[in-house]
Design a protein around this motif. Sequence first.
Motif, short mmCIF file in Angstrom:
data_model
loop_
_atom_site.label_atom_id
_atom_site.label_comp_id
_atom_site.label_asym_id
_atom_site.label_seq_id
_atom_site.Cartn_x
_atom_site.Cartn_y
_atom_site.Cartn_z
N VAL A 1 0.84 -1.20 0.00
CA VAL A 1 0.00 0.00 0.00
C VAL A 1 0.88 1.26 0.00
N VAL A 2 1.88 1.29 0.85
CA VAL A 2 2.79 2.44 0.91
C VAL A 2 3.53 2.60 -0.41
N ALA A 3 3.98 1.50 -0.99
CA ALA A 3 4.67 1.57 -2.28
C ALA A 3 3.74 2.10 -3.37
N ALA B 1 2.12 9.27 -6.02
CA ALA B 1 2.59 10.63 -5.70
C ALA B 1 3.75 11.02 -6.62
N LEU B 2 4.67 10.11 -6.84
CA LEU B 2 5.81 10.39 -7.71
C LEU B 2 5.35 10.68 -9.14
N GLY C 1 4.33 14.36 -13.54
CA GLY C 1 3.36 14.86 -14.52
C GLY C 1 3.20 16.37 -14.43
N TYR C 2 3.10 16.89 -13.21
CA TYR C 2 2.98 18.34 -13.02
C TYR C 2 4.21 19.05 -13.57
N LEU C 3 5.40 18.54 -13.27
CA LEU C 3 6.63 19.19 -13.74
C LEU C 3 6.73 19.17 -15.27
N VAL C 4 6.31 18.08 -15.89
CA VAL C 4 6.35 18.01 -17.36
C VAL C 4 5.37 19.01 -17.96
#
Length: 148
Positions: free
Chosen positions: A33-35, A41-42, A47-50
């Motif tokens: 779940v954490v992975a 999130a990564l 995606g936002y940065l691109v």
Amino acid sequence: MTKNPAKSDRQQKQQSDDKGKACKPGTSLTEWVVAGISAIALLAVLGYLVVDGLSARDGTARIVVMPLAVAANEGGFVVEFAAANRAGKSVAAVEVKGELRNGDEVVEESSATLDYVPQNSQRKGALIFTHDPEAYDLRLFASGYSEP
């Protein structure tokens, strides 16, 4: 019948290896779940940065200057203003000018410089006049800027 001691040792070693393998825990549900959350999130950040990197930041800044308040003081009249940058380009050294007009005649001018106005934001400042701005037609505008 004689027992082969080497064969017996191998069997014991294999049994102990099998026990060791059975005792090793696998990846727990919590770790999965954490992975998964971390991967999502990564990907969202990447995606936002691109998208942000590929968005158009060219063109000119759109600086809109709006009067906020007029106040009288000892040295004259203070006109507070907000300069909004409504474009996707940050600008520096924004020159804001104000004119008091009586028809086509400019009665008084004042100017101020804003150090930096980031994209899609606003900064506040003030102009000082000796004449009452409410008795004349007040015009505020940005007259220039530089790229940071």
